[in-house]
Design a protein around this motif. Structure first.
Motif, PDB file in Angstrom:
ATOM      1  N   ARG A 345      61.958  37.234  20.826  1.00 58.52           N
ATOM      2  CA  ARG A 345      62.806  37.681  19.709  1.00 58.52           C
ATOM      3  C   ARG A 345      63.101  39.161  19.813  1.00 58.52           C
ATOM      4  O   ARG A 345      64.211  39.620  19.514  1.00 58.52           O
ATOM      5  CB  ARG A 345      62.122  37.352  18.374  1.00 58.52           C
ATOM      6  CG  ARG A 345      62.058  35.869  18.061  1.00 58.52           C
ATOM      7  CD  ARG A 345      61.656  35.632  16.616  1.00 58.52           C
ATOM      8  NE  ARG A 345      60.315  36.132  16.341  1.00 58.52           N
ATOM      9  CZ  ARG A 345      59.218  35.395  16.428  1.00 58.52           C
ATOM     10  NH1 ARG A 345      59.300  34.110  16.821  1.00 58.52           N
ATOM     11  NH2 ARG A 345      58.034  35.889  16.147  1.00 58.52           N
ATOM     12  N   LEU A 346      62.093  39.937  20.236  1.00 61.65           N
ATOM     13  CA  LEU A 346      62.292  41.375  20.376  1.00 61.65           C
ATOM     14  C   LEU A 346      63.320  41.678  21.466  1.00 61.65           C
ATOM     15  O   LEU A 346      64.192  42.546  21.291  1.00 61.65           O
ATOM     16  CB  LEU A 346      60.954  42.044  20.691  1.00 61.65           C
ATOM     17  CG  LEU A 346      60.978  43.560  20.885  1.00 61.65           C
ATOM     18  CD1 LEU A 346      61.465  44.250  19.610  1.00 61.65           C
ATOM     19  CD2 LEU A 346      59.595  44.075  21.268  1.00 61.65           C
ATOM     20  N   LEU A 347      63.235  40.938  22.589  1.00 64.65           N
ATOM     21  CA  LEU A 347      64.198  41.161  23.667  1.00 64.65           C
ATOM     22  C   LEU A 347      65.619  40.789  23.233  1.00 64.65           C
ATOM     23  O   LEU A 347      66.581  41.506  23.556  1.00 64.65           O
ATOM     24  CB  LEU A 347      63.797  40.350  24.897  1.00 64.65           C
ATOM     25  CG  LEU A 347      62.535  40.840  25.642  1.00 64.65           C
ATOM     26  CD1 LEU A 347      62.168  39.869  26.747  1.00 64.65           C
ATOM     27  CD2 LEU A 347      62.750  42.247  26.192  1.00 64.65           C
ATOM     28  N   ARG A 348      65.731  39.669  22.511  1.00 66.50           N
ATOM     29  CA  ARG A 348      67.069  39.294  22.021  1.00 66.50           C
ATOM     30  C   ARG A 348      67.608  40.338  21.066  1.00 66.50           C
ATOM     31  O   ARG A 348      68.794  40.681  21.082  1.00 66.50           O
ATOM     32  CB  ARG A 348      67.004  37.928  21.354  1.00 66.50           C
ATOM     33  CG  ARG A 348      66.858  36.768  22.337  1.00 66.50           C
ATOM     34  CD  ARG A 348      67.123  35.439  21.659  1.00 66.50           C
ATOM     35  NE  ARG A 348      66.133  35.168  20.617  1.00 66.50           N
ATOM     36  CZ  ARG A 348      64.992  34.538  20.834  1.00 66.50           C
ATOM     37  NH1 ARG A 348      64.665  34.129  22.061  1.00 66.50           N
ATOM     38  NH2 ARG A 348      64.146  34.308  19.854  1.00 66.50           N
ATOM     39  N   ASP A 351      68.756  43.201  23.079  1.00 62.73           N
ATOM     40  CA  ASP A 351      70.043  42.909  23.718  1.00 62.73           C
ATOM     41  C   ASP A 351      71.194  43.065  22.725  1.00 62.73           C
ATOM     42  O   ASP A 351      72.254  43.615  23.051  1.00 62.73           O
ATOM     43  CB  ASP A 351      70.044  41.496  24.291  1.00 62.73           C
ATOM     44  CG  ASP A 351      69.132  41.377  25.506  1.00 62.73           C
ATOM     45  OD1 ASP A 351      68.807  42.426  26.089  1.00 62.73           O
ATOM     46  OD2 ASP A 351      68.742  40.247  25.843  1.00 62.73           O
ATOM     47  N   GLU A 352      70.961  42.565  21.499  1.00 60.49           N
ATOM     48  CA  GLU A 352      72.008  42.675  20.485  1.00 60.49           C
ATOM     49  C   GLU A 352      72.278  44.130  20.143  1.00 60.49           C
ATOM     50  O   GLU A 352      73.443  44.543  20.000  1.00 60.49           O
ATOM     51  CB  GLU A 352      71.603  41.894  19.232  1.00 60.49           C
ATOM     52  CG  GLU A 352      71.561  40.380  19.447  1.00 60.49           C
ATOM     53  CD  GLU A 352      71.009  39.661  18.230  1.00 60.49           C
ATOM     54  OE1 GLU A 352      70.612  40.352  17.258  1.00 60.49           O
ATOM     55  OE2 GLU A 352      70.956  38.416  18.250  1.00 60.49           O
ATOM     56  N   ARG A 353      71.202  44.910  20.019  1.00 56.26           N
ATOM     57  CA  ARG A 353      71.403  46.330  19.722  1.00 56.26           C
ATOM     58  C   ARG A 353      72.103  47.045  20.878  1.00 56.26           C
ATOM     59  O   ARG A 353      72.948  47.920  20.661  1.00 56.26           O
ATOM     60  CB  ARG A 353      70.052  46.996  19.423  1.00 56.26           C
ATOM     61  CG  ARG A 353      69.476  46.619  18.073  1.00 56.26           C
ATOM     62  CD  ARG A 353      68.401  47.603  17.651  1.00 56.26           C
ATOM     63  NE  ARG A 353      67.280  47.590  18.589  1.00 56.26           N
ATOM     64  CZ  ARG A 353      66.222  46.797  18.462  1.00 56.26           C
ATOM     65  NH1 ARG A 353      66.169  45.950  17.438  1.00 56.26           N
ATOM     66  NH2 ARG A 353      65.236  46.843  19.338  1.00 56.26           N
ATOM     67  N   ALA A 354      71.760  46.660  22.109  1.00 55.75           N
ATOM     68  CA  ALA A 354      72.419  47.280  23.264  1.00 55.75           C
ATOM     69  C   ALA A 354      73.912  46.945  23.288  1.00 55.75           C
ATOM     70  O   ALA A 354      74.754  47.798  23.612  1.00 55.75           O
ATOM     71  CB  ALA A 354      71.749  46.812  24.549  1.00 55.75           C
TER      72      ALA A 354
END
Length: 422
Positions: A345-348, A351-354
């Motif tokens: 969840r943190l990686l997703r 990714d969304e923030r990036a």
């Protein structure tokens, strides 16, 4: 010259350090075992030795060597045998006379009362032994001396003697054993029989010390078993947090490890003492006498169930500790899965923030191109106006002509800077 190992003689002499006493027919013996309330790790051997010397000084007897673990010598009109064991010390008094009243305890009075009061420990066992010649009236004497329900009688060492005892404690606090000897039985052999009976009773008592602890632990283990089963069943529950489960599991594991640590010595010693009881009875080579139960049969009915209880509790503790460790492994697996899901969840989210930052960056770049282009167009207009005036071009026409090439140039410069940064 061939040299001896420094401990060669010490180890060889140890095999002969505790000889059996010589005891004739028509004699008595009194046996006393003293043990501290705690386990052997804290036993004060200096106090045990001082207590022995206090007894010897009462009768003007010689002292043992400073590091001696055994002693045999005269004590007034009696003989004394003292032995220091891992957890207890023993005193045995031998008398070459036989009291007219069986088991009257008179021989035990050789231990001064105030000396007994100062003993550095508690009475573990005390025994009165009576040695008489074998006769036809043995059944009658056994009926008068012992409790019939628990009486054990057997003919031993190839018919050389008859031994009897009920393993009960009389009103004076002593266990009682009788030995009826054949006419040709030697004094050393009688002494061995007396020694073996004392060891059987003492080791039996030492073994039984674990039974109250086993019963108390058994009740506690029942509660822990229920708690652990409920805890394992809740590992699949999403409503219960891993932190709460871990805290409860740590409490259970800590309790089990503490119980194991405290009981390991006692249960280990019990196993050793019970093996000694079996060995001492085996070497007697018992044969049935008068239809009575033998010592081995008495132990099988009364002693062995207690030892099985102790072994069962020890195995149960070890099994519960293993279950707690497996529950810890399951909880660790659950925590790892939760952590992986949380990391996913943190990686997703990252990714969304990036992606949002990239879109924002592109938006900012577009705005920056417009802003820079605006100022660049003004500068170009000011620079080109003197030349454009000659051709009749106003500032507005110059600005209009400069917008497209200037914006393209600005966009190209910003794009190159971004490519070099990447």
């Amino acid at each position: 010259m061939l040299r001896d190992h420094p401990e060669r003689y010490e180890t060889a002499n140890e095999l002969h350090a505790r000889p059996f006493p010589a005891l004739r027919t028509r004699s008595e013996a009194a046996f006393l075992a003293i043990k501290r309330a705690h386990d052997a790790a804290n036993r004060d051997r200096a106090a045990d030795r001082a207590h022995l010397i206090a007894l010897l000084d009462r009768f003007g007897a010689d002292h043992p060597k400073p590091d001696a673990t055994h002693y045999f010598g005269a004590l007034g009109r009696h003989r004394l045998k003292w032995e220091s064991h891992t957890e207890f010390v023993t005193y045995t008094i031998f008398s070459d006379t036989l009291s007219e009243r069986p088991f009257d305890g008179a021989i035990f009075e050789a231990f001064p009362r105030d000396w007994l009061d100062d003993a550095p420990g508690l009475r573990l066992s005390s025994i009165l032994l009576r040695v008489e010649p074998e006769g036809a009236d043995i059944p009658a004497r056994l009926h008068d001396w012992f409790e019939g329900e628990s009486l054990a009688v057997s003919r031993i060492v190839d018919g050389a003697a008859v031994i009897a005892g009920d393993f009960r404690i009389d009103a004076r606090g002593h266990a009682r054993f009788a030995i009826f000897t054949a006419p040709d039985l030697g004094e050393r052999r009688i002494g061995r029989i007396v020694q073996q009976l004392c060891e059987i009773e003492t080791y039996k008592t030492m073994s039984m010390l674990a039974l109250p602890r086993a019963r108390a632990l058994g009740a506690r283990l029942t509660g822990i078993d229920g708690e652990l089963s409920a805890l394992v069943g809740e590992l699949r529950s999403v409503e219960r947090t891993s932190d709460a489960t871990l805290e409860q599991l740590l409490a259970i594991g800590s309790d089990l490890e503490t119980m194991l640590a405290r009981a390991t010595f006692r249960f280990g010693a019990t196993e050793a003492y019970s093996a000694l009881v079996e060995q001492r009875i085996e070497v007697l080579r018992e044969a049935r006498f008068g239809g009575r139960q033998t010592f081995a049969e008495f132990m099988m009915r009364r002693f062995d169930p207690a030892m099985r209880t102790c072994r069962s509790v020890e195995r149960r503790m070890e099994a519960l500790a293993e279950r707690a460790r497996r529950a810890g492994d399951l909880l660790s697996t659950r925590v790892s899965v939760e952590r992986e899901m949380q990391n996913g969840r943190l990686l997703r989210s990252m990714d969304e923030r990036a992606a949002m930052q990239l879109r924002l960056q592109k938006t900012v770049e577009g705005l920056s191109v417009v802003a820079i282009g605006y100022y660049a167009v003004n500068l170009v207009t000011y620079l080109a106006y003197p030349f454009g005036a000659r051709f009749g071009l106003s500032k507005e026409w110059l600005a209009a002509l400069a917008v497209v090439p200037v914006l393209v140039a600005v966009w190209w410069v910003v794009h190159r800077i971004r490519a070099m940064a990447d």
